[in-house]
Design an enzyme around this catalytic site. Structure first.
Site, PDB file in Angstrom:
ATOM      1  N   SER A 253       0.830  -1.220   0.000  1.00 37.87           N
ATOM      2  CA  SER A 253       0.000   0.000   0.000  1.00 37.87           C
ATOM      3  C   SER A 253       0.854   1.255   0.000  1.00 37.87           C
ATOM      4  O   SER A 253       0.340   2.363   0.116  1.00 37.87           O
ATOM      5  CB  SER A 253      -0.922  -0.008   1.232  1.00 37.87           C
ATOM      6  OG  SER A 253      -0.169  -0.181   2.415  1.00 37.87           O
TER       7      SER A 253
ATOM      8  N   ASN B 198      -1.924  -2.745  13.016  1.00 41.84           N
ATOM      9  CA  ASN B 198      -3.385  -2.576  12.988  1.00 41.84           C
ATOM     10  C   ASN B 198      -3.836  -1.328  13.742  1.00 41.84           C
ATOM     11  O   ASN B 198      -4.681  -0.572  13.262  1.00 41.84           O
ATOM     12  CB  ASN B 198      -4.077  -3.816  13.557  1.00 41.84           C
ATOM     13  CG  ASN B 198      -3.789  -5.050  12.723  1.00 41.84           C
ATOM     14  OD1 ASN B 198      -3.210  -4.942  11.640  1.00 41.84           O
ATOM     15  ND2 ASN B 198      -4.170  -6.214  13.218  1.00 41.84           N
TER      16      ASN B 198
ATOM     17  N   THR C 245     -39.428  26.575 -10.278  1.00 39.21           N
ATOM     18  CA  THR C 245     -39.733  25.215  -9.829  1.00 39.21           C
ATOM     19  C   THR C 245     -39.973  24.440 -11.111  1.00 39.21           C
ATOM     20  O   THR C 245     -40.507  25.011 -12.080  1.00 39.21           O
ATOM     21  CB  THR C 245     -40.990  25.152  -8.926  1.00 39.21           C
ATOM     22  OG1 THR C 245     -42.114  25.616  -9.676  1.00 39.21           O
ATOM     23  CG2 THR C 245     -40.846  26.002  -7.683  1.00 39.21           C
ATOM     24  N   HIS C 246     -39.573  23.191 -11.128  1.00 41.16           N
ATOM     25  CA  HIS C 246     -39.653  22.363 -12.350  1.00 41.16           C
ATOM     26  C   HIS C 246     -38.926  23.025 -13.516  1.00 41.16           C
ATOM     27  O   HIS C 246     -39.290  22.827 -14.667  1.00 41.16           O
ATOM     28  CB  HIS C 246     -41.105  22.090 -12.746  1.00 41.16           C
ATOM     29  CG  HIS C 246     -41.983  21.683 -11.606  1.00 41.16           C
ATOM     30  ND1 HIS C 246     -42.137  20.376 -11.217  1.00 41.16           N
ATOM     31  CD2 HIS C 246     -42.717  22.432 -10.737  1.00 41.16           C
ATOM     32  CE1 HIS C 246     -42.962  20.326 -10.168  1.00 41.16           C
ATOM     33  NE2 HIS C 246     -43.310  21.551  -9.856  1.00 41.16           N
TER      34      HIS C 246
ATOM     35  N   LYS D  43     -17.259  29.009 -29.707  1.00 40.44           N
ATOM     36  CA  LYS D  43     -17.614  28.375 -28.429  1.00 40.44           C
ATOM     37  C   LYS D  43     -16.815  28.889 -27.235  1.00 40.44           C
ATOM     38  O   LYS D  43     -15.638  29.201 -27.322  1.00 40.44           O
ATOM     39  CB  LYS D  43     -17.400  26.861 -28.521  1.00 40.44           C
ATOM     40  CG  LYS D  43     -18.420  26.129 -29.359  1.00 40.44           C
ATOM     41  CD  LYS D  43     -19.835  26.224 -28.850  1.00 40.44           C
ATOM     42  CE  LYS D  43     -20.093  25.307 -27.688  1.00 40.44           C
ATOM     43  NZ  LYS D  43     -20.033  23.885 -28.026  1.00 40.44           N
TER      44      LYS D  43
ATOM     45  N   ASN E 282     -16.891  27.263 -23.441  1.00 40.53           N
ATOM     46  CA  ASN E 282     -17.549  26.179 -22.721  1.00 40.53           C
ATOM     47  C   ASN E 282     -17.272  26.206 -21.212  1.00 40.53           C
ATOM     48  O   ASN E 282     -16.157  26.501 -20.793  1.00 40.53           O
ATOM     49  CB  ASN E 282     -17.090  24.826 -23.276  1.00 40.53           C
ATOM     50  CG  ASN E 282     -17.519  24.624 -24.718  1.00 40.53           C
ATOM     51  OD1 ASN E 282     -18.556  25.138 -25.136  1.00 40.53           O
ATOM     52  ND2 ASN E 282     -16.715  23.907 -25.477  1.00 40.53           N
TER      53      ASN E 282
ATOM     54  N   GLU F  16     -18.703  21.574 -15.580  1.00 45.02           N
ATOM     55  CA  GLU F  16     -19.114  20.233 -16.024  1.00 45.02           C
ATOM     56  C   GLU F  16     -18.270  19.151 -15.349  1.00 45.02           C
ATOM     57  O   GLU F  16     -18.771  18.105 -14.958  1.00 45.02           O
ATOM     58  CB  GLU F  16     -18.991  20.122 -17.540  1.00 45.02           C
ATOM     59  CG  GLU F  16     -20.049  20.939 -18.281  1.00 45.02           C
ATOM     60  CD  GLU F  16     -19.764  21.024 -19.773  1.00 45.02           C
ATOM     61  OE1 GLU F  16     -19.507  19.989 -20.406  1.00 45.02           O
ATOM     62  OE2 GLU F  16     -19.784  22.137 -20.301  1.00 45.02           O
TER      63      GLU F  16
ATOM     64  N   TYR G 117      -9.283  -6.683  12.530  1.00 41.91           N
ATOM     65  CA  TYR G 117      -8.670  -6.196  11.302  1.00 41.91           C
ATOM     66  C   TYR G 117      -8.674  -7.257  10.208  1.00 41.91           C
ATOM     67  O   TYR G 117      -8.450  -8.432  10.462  1.00 41.91           O
ATOM     68  CB  TYR G 117      -7.214  -5.745  11.554  1.00 41.91           C
ATOM     69  CG  TYR G 117      -6.541  -5.264  10.276  1.00 41.91           C
ATOM     70  CD1 TYR G 117      -6.710  -3.967   9.822  1.00 41.91           C
ATOM     71  CD2 TYR G 117      -5.766  -6.135   9.497  1.00 41.91           C
ATOM     72  CE1 TYR G 117      -6.136  -3.532   8.645  1.00 41.91           C
ATOM     73  CE2 TYR G 117      -5.189  -5.704   8.314  1.00 41.91           C
ATOM     74  CZ  TYR G 117      -5.375  -4.402   7.895  1.00 41.91           C
ATOM     75  OH  TYR G 117      -4.805  -3.975   6.725  1.00 41.91           O
TER      76      TYR G 117
ATOM     77  N   GLN H 253      -7.357  -2.186   3.952  1.00 40.53           N
ATOM     78  CA  GLN H 253      -6.313  -1.376   3.303  1.00 40.53           C
ATOM     79  C   GLN H 253      -6.907  -0.571   2.142  1.00 40.53           C
ATOM     80  O   GLN H 253      -6.369   0.455   1.751  1.00 40.53           O
ATOM     81  CB  GLN H 253      -5.197  -2.305   2.805  1.00 40.53           C
ATOM     82  CG  GLN H 253      -4.076  -1.609   2.083  1.00 40.53           C
ATOM     83  CD  GLN H 253      -2.866  -2.509   1.921  1.00 40.53           C
ATOM     84  OE1 GLN H 253      -2.184  -2.802   2.886  1.00 40.53           O
ATOM     85  NE2 GLN H 253      -2.615  -2.964   0.712  1.00 40.53           N
TER      86      GLN H 253
ATOM     87  N   LYS I 249      -7.983   3.557   2.103  1.00 36.89           N
ATOM     88  CA  LYS I 249      -7.198   4.769   1.883  1.00 36.89           C
ATOM     89  C   LYS I 249      -7.343   5.354   0.484  1.00 36.89           C
ATOM     90  O   LYS I 249      -7.564   6.559   0.323  1.00 36.89           O
ATOM     91  CB  LYS I 249      -5.726   4.499   2.238  1.00 36.89           C
ATOM     92  CG  LYS I 249      -5.525   4.508   3.752  1.00 36.89           C
ATOM     93  CD  LYS I 249      -4.182   4.026   4.187  1.00 36.89           C
ATOM     94  CE  LYS I 249      -4.069   2.525   4.197  1.00 36.89           C
ATOM     95  NZ  LYS I 249      -5.063   1.850   5.085  1.00 36.89           N
TER      96      LYS I 249
HETATM   97  N1  ARG Z   1      -1.094  -1.422   5.085  1.00 42.99           N
HETATM   98  C1  ARG Z   1      -2.033  -1.921   6.012  1.00 42.99           C
HETATM   99  C2  ARG Z   1      -3.373  -1.198   5.871  1.00 42.99           C
HETATM  100  O1  ARG Z   1      -3.376  -0.194   5.272  1.00 42.99           O
HETATM  101  C3  ARG Z   1      -1.525  -1.717   7.420  1.00 42.99           C
HETATM  102  C4  ARG Z   1      -2.052  -2.699   8.412  1.00 42.99           C
HETATM  103  C5  ARG Z   1      -1.554  -4.052   8.067  1.00 42.99           C
HETATM  104  N2  ARG Z   1      -1.867  -5.021   9.063  1.00 42.99           N
HETATM  105  C6  ARG Z   1      -1.799  -6.324   8.850  1.00 42.99           C
HETATM  106  N3  ARG Z   1      -2.099  -7.110   9.824  1.00 42.99           N
HETATM  107  N4  ARG Z   1      -1.434  -6.845   7.686  1.00 42.99           N
HETATM  108  O2  ARG Z   1      -4.397  -1.634   6.308  1.00 42.99           O
END
Ligand code: ARG
Length: 455
Positions: free
Chosen positions: A22, A109, A154-155, A282, A284, A289, A316, A321, A324
């Site tokens: 990640s 975690n 309205t509408h 044009k 735009n 948009e 967990y 993951q 994010k």
């Molecule tokens: N990169 C992991 C995440 O974003 C971190 C936690 C990983 N924990 C594990 N037990 N593999 O969730």
């Protein structure tokens, strides 16, 4: 060999490593990761869990790592599994066994939950600032257009006269609610999960309150399973952002319409418009948009998060993951949309005359005409019917209500007098709506003043 080489005999497969990693998106939490580690190291030292001198070395080196990343001296290793492993590996590279002591009484975690909460707290603060900026622009434009009459719809049919200021203030109210929602989500994000460890806390005598204070959190999480597996705060933020995008999309839609020759209520500055590669005439509204279009992907991020969480058992799971990329995408998207919309609003030209022209057609003072008769004693339903007949007569004769002669009015109802003309003038129709929340300049000015005190 990886960190877990004791248990493993082989390196991870290269493609699998890429899939599992990640780092390409969680590196943006490096500051929070390091700040969290510093607080953790200080706590371990204070509690006598690790040696004071070693802890000082760890803190000092973590700070250096942060500066080195800031300055670009230390490059993030894209082969690392995540930002947590990267920082720890770098620390160990620099401090040897001392570096290896940092991860006592901690797991990735609770570490990732901490980093994300810290990161999102900052982002929420930035989003609130951007919303306030947007509100400021709208208030400025509203202040210049308190008397600018336009049709309210309205509408998408011309309905009753309002002012451009009143219309813009509707968006201000939406953005204020957006701020309130973000502030509320901030409270639930502001809870410190470190100490939950992998899932069941730890046997060490850790001091979670100390870490909470060090990192400026309001509270600590109260259940370790929940501490590592709660992503409600992420989903709440994604949902707040979706609502903001929905609001941005609505105003964008109106901007797009107002720019068209059918409306021509506004013209965007050249710096915030684009041309066509083939049609020379044009201009735009691409930016508006795009904001409207990007709303879809932000909704997608919200659905990603909700779906990702819905079937995972406590505590967990690696599925998490995925949180994010979705939330960072939402944040980046809404930020750029707000950053672009603010100057677009600031620089747009307003064609007051065209708004007035549109307001003069479409019988938007018909309700006022009926109310005139009601004030003369007629029941509303009766007045409503008479004015309906008058409008029909006007359409047949291609005239407006203002162009009717008094004789013509009287032929429909004897209560009509000369004062009808001033009663149905657009300015009067607007100023007569002088109740809280109404479009009358008195009310709108009052609201603008109230809001200028706050924003
Ligand atoms: N990169 C992991 C995440 O974003 C971190 C936690 C990983 N924990 C594990 N037990 N593999 O969730």
């Amino acid at each position: 060999m990886p960190l877990w080489e004791g248990r493993f005999k082989k390196n991870i497969d290269t493609k699998t490593n890429d899939f599992n990693s990640s780092i390409s998106f969680d590196f943006r939490m490096y500051k929070q990761d390091i700040q969290g580690s510093i607080a953790h190291a200080k706590m371990l030292s204070k509690q006598g869990i690790i040696d004071k001198v070693e802890a000082e070395k760890i803190v000092c080196e973590l700070n250096k790592i942060m500066y080195d990343i800031n300055d670009g001296i230390l490059k993030i290793d894209q082969e690392a599994e995540d930002i947590h492993m990267f920082v720890e590996a770098e620390l160990t590279k620099r401090l040897g066994d001392t570096g290896k002591r940092l991860h006592t009484a901690r797991s990735r975690n609770d570490q990732v939950a901490l980093d994300l909460r810290m990161n999102l707290k900052e982002e929420i603060t930035t989003l609130i600032k951007l919303l306030k900026g947007l509100i400021k622009e709208l208030l400025q434009k509203a202040e210049e257009n308190v008397e600018t009459v336009m049709p309210g719809y309205t509408h998408l049919q011309r309905a009753q006269p309002i002012t451009f200021a009143h219309h813009l203030l509707a968006y201000v109210e939406m953005f204020i609610r957006d701020i309130n929602r973000l502030e509320d989500t901030y409270k639930r994000t502001n809870v410190m999960p470190l100490g939950s460890c992998a899932l069941a806390t730890t046997t060490y005598n850790i001091d979670r309150e100390f870490v909470k204070e060090e990192l400026g959190f309001y509270n600590v999480t109260q259940n370790s399973l929940d501490g590592v597996s709660d992503r409600d705060f992420v989903i709440e933020l994604a949902s707040n952002i979706s609502i903001i995008m929905m609001h941005l999309s609505r105003i964008s839609e109106e901007i797009i319409m107002w720019c068209s020759w059918e409306f021509k209520f506004i013209e965007l500055d050249d710096a915030f418009s684009t041309g066509s590669s083939i049609m020379p005439q044009k201009k735009n509204p691409d930016i508006a948009e795009l904001i409207r279009g990007k709303t879809g992907r932000v909704y997608g991020d919200l659905i990603t998060l909700l779906t990702m969480m819905k079937g995972i058992p406590l505590a967990y799971n690696k599925d998490m993951q995925e949180d994010k990329e979705a939330i960072f995408d939402s944040i980046d998207t809404v930020k750029i949309c707000m950053e672009t919309l603010s100057p677009l609003l600031k620089t747009m030209k307003i064609f007051k005359e065209n708004m007035k022209k549109a307001a003069l057609n479409g019988f938007i003072n018909a309700t006022d005409c009926a109310d005139y008769l009601v004030k003369k004693g007629l029941p509303f339903r009766k007045a409503y019917k008479i004015v309906g007949q008058i409008v029909s007569f006007c359409i047949e004769n291609n005239i407006t209500l203002d162009e009717m002669t008094i004789e013509q009015y009287k032929s429909f109802d004897n209560n009509f007098n000369d004062d009808i003309y001033s009663e149905i003038s657009l300015e009067k129709c607007v100023s007569n709506r002088n109740v809280i929340g109404g479009p009358s300049p008195v009310q709108v000015r009052k609201r603008i003043e109230e809001l200028k005190e706050i924003y």
